[in-house]
Design a protein around this motif. Structure first.
Motif, PDB file in Angstrom:
ATOM      1  N   VAL A  19       1.393   2.658  -3.554  1.00  0.00           N
ATOM      2  CA  VAL A  19       0.308   3.115  -4.426  1.00  0.00           C
ATOM      3  C   VAL A  19      -0.447   4.297  -3.809  1.00  0.00           C
ATOM      4  CG1 VAL A  19      -0.016   0.923  -5.624  1.00  0.00           C
ATOM      5  CG2 VAL A  19      -1.273   1.342  -3.507  1.00  0.00           C
ATOM      6  N   GLN A  20       0.159   4.939  -2.803  1.00  0.00           N
ATOM      7  CA  GLN A  20      -0.488   6.098  -2.183  1.00  0.00           C
ATOM      8  C   GLN A  20      -0.646   7.226  -3.208  1.00  0.00           C
ATOM      9  OE1 GLN A  20      -1.494   6.258   1.242  1.00  0.00           O
ATOM     10  NE2 GLN A  20      -2.616   7.968   0.361  1.00  0.00           N
ATOM     11  N   THR A  21      -1.830   7.841  -3.231  1.00  0.00           N
ATOM     12  CA  THR A  21      -2.068   9.014  -4.077  1.00  0.00           C
ATOM     13  C   THR A  21      -2.717  10.095  -3.203  1.00  0.00           C
ATOM     14  OG1 THR A  21      -4.241   8.183  -4.737  1.00  0.00           O
ATOM     15  CG2 THR A  21      -2.393   7.657  -6.185  1.00  0.00           C
TER      16      THR A  21
ATOM     17  N   PRO B 160       0.817  -1.227   0.000  1.00  0.00           N
ATOM     18  CA  PRO B 160       0.000   0.000   0.000  1.00  0.00           C
ATOM     19  C   PRO B 160       0.847   1.272   0.000  1.00  0.00           C
ATOM     20  CG  PRO B 160      -0.301  -1.298   2.033  1.00  0.00           C
ATOM     21  CD  PRO B 160       0.422  -2.150   1.067  1.00  0.00           C
ATOM     22  N   ARG B 161       2.024   1.202   0.603  1.00  0.00           N
ATOM     23  CA  ARG B 161       2.897   2.367   0.641  1.00  0.00           C
ATOM     24  C   ARG B 161       3.252   2.855  -0.778  1.00  0.00           C
ATOM     25  NH1 ARG B 161       7.546   4.342   4.049  1.00  0.00           N
ATOM     26  NH2 ARG B 161       6.873   3.023   5.756  1.00  0.00           N
TER      27      ARG B 161
END
Lengths: 265, 265
Positions: free
Chosen positions: A214-216, A211-212
């Protein structure tokens, strides 16, 4: 196949009783302090399965005694039940194995999943976290878990506590943020429905990548202009405004070191 | 089918150019301030499509001019481009329609989805938020959106701003919480993998029921004992500890009114 006594007929106890029976195990006895859900359980368990509301009436055997009661009732059930020749294990993520100290053959049989009455549990997708005081009992519990799911992990007390905290972030807190998004939409007459494909896509991504990575969003981009606008929009909902600020700062910290976003509290 | 000029060849511009061409629209021209991604776009767009790095060279037509550039560049592109006979619309969730004030036929064509280079976009699942100054132009933009997705919504500037805030909660913040869960697991040598079925199940539930109704966990149960234990476990990660506390209080507030959980800061 193992001989199993299940203590507790709440969500976890019920679901496990059905699944363990379906997997071919011999459910000899069901205990609950009241006859809750007995009728339902009787409808699919064999006629030989006994039911009791008295811990003193537990039948002795060398199989598994599975304590599937609320976290804060595990200690009382463990201490009140008689000494038994089998393995005593509980299903709680938050309770140390030492709570079962009365029983020399003790262990953990923790299905890491969120159980809700209305939803069918697909145990083959549920990770089981297994531990036991004696290596032979750990192997015994792992073998039982493998009849329900291929995802069986040897997990210590310390690791299980960490997993439980992480699960609160990944499940309880994310669900709460979705509830807030829903509330913000409803309060402003916008259909929450519109956000559902976005939510599904976010999750799909994190199944494939950390998840780190694909952070937007504005905090990731350190886009102070957009963040300031969002905080203004949330002025009538100070609680959500505060959360927005704290979470944006946390994202900024993860991706930009100690950068503090210069917007007002 | 519409005649379309696309301004911007970033993630959104590229994906929309491909999807709109595939849906049968006539992509007459692609603008970008540099030739970024031109080669890729040329490989599937017809030979008649023109490419330019100069806004002054935009071809006049009565179709759609789609500004798909970064939020903070929309104003500059809108003001620098020549007056055109067609509809000028942008794809930004955070930018008001008034940013396009130079153009009497203006509107919004906002695909509410998270676009990442590595992931294919399935536009048929993307909600399109449409707005326009003139009703006829709104109908024109809605018709184009419907060639890509059945989920087309008439959304005002005010509603779009709210959706954007809600999307930050539902997407950016939830993703950040998953990144934290991952970090907590890694820091303590526990496989994050174990949590993935839980995450998938949480999302599956909220697709079927309002997230408010499926909340679980210690804060929902006002289980102060477990919360206190979790805060102790997070002692070496004060930032996560703080977030845990704030989010638990927020959950308690949603389900138990003003109850403050009595655990220390």
């Amino acid at each position: 196949m193992a001989t199993i006594t299940i203590l507790g007929t709440g969500n976890v106890g019920q679901h496990l009783a059905k699944a363990l029976h379906s997997a071919g195990h011999h459910i000899v006895q069901i205990y609950n302090r009241t006859p809750a859900h007995w009728q339902e359980l009787m409808s699919f368990l064999p006629k030989t399965t006994q039911f009791t509301t008295h811990l003193a009436q537990l039948l002795p055997h060398t199989g598994l005694y599975l304590i599937a009661v609320a976290d804060d009732a595990v200690a009382a059930v463990s201490q009140t039940m008689p000494a038994v020749p089998g393995v005593v294990a509980h299903t709680s993520g938050a309770t140390p194995m030492s709570t079962l100290a009365k029983h020399p053959r003790r262990g953990i049989f923790y299905p890491l999943q969120t159980f809700t009455a209305a939803h069918t549990v697909h145990f083959e997708q549920v990770p089981f976290c297994i531990d036991a005081l004696l290596p032979a009992d750990a192997a015994f519990l792992q073998n039982i878990a493998r009849t329900l799911s291929p995802r069986v992990y040897a997990i210590t007390d310390e690791q299980r506590r960490i997993l439980h905290v992480a699960a609160v972030f990944a499940n309880n807190f994310t669900n709460h943020l979705l509830a807030i998004a829903d509330d913000i939409c409803q309060t402003n007459g916008v259909p929450f429905e519109i956000l559902k494909p976005l939510i599904a896509e976010t999750l799909k991504k994190t199944e494939q990548q950390p998840p780190r990575n694909v952070q937007t969003g504005p905090a990731k981009r350190a886009d102070v202009h957009t963040i300031t606008q969002h905080l203004q929009l949330l002025e009538t909902q100070p609680q959500y405004r505060h959360l927005y600020r704290i979470l944006s700062e946390s994202i900024a910290k993860m991706y930009h070191g100690n950068l503090k976003l210069p917007f007002p509290e």
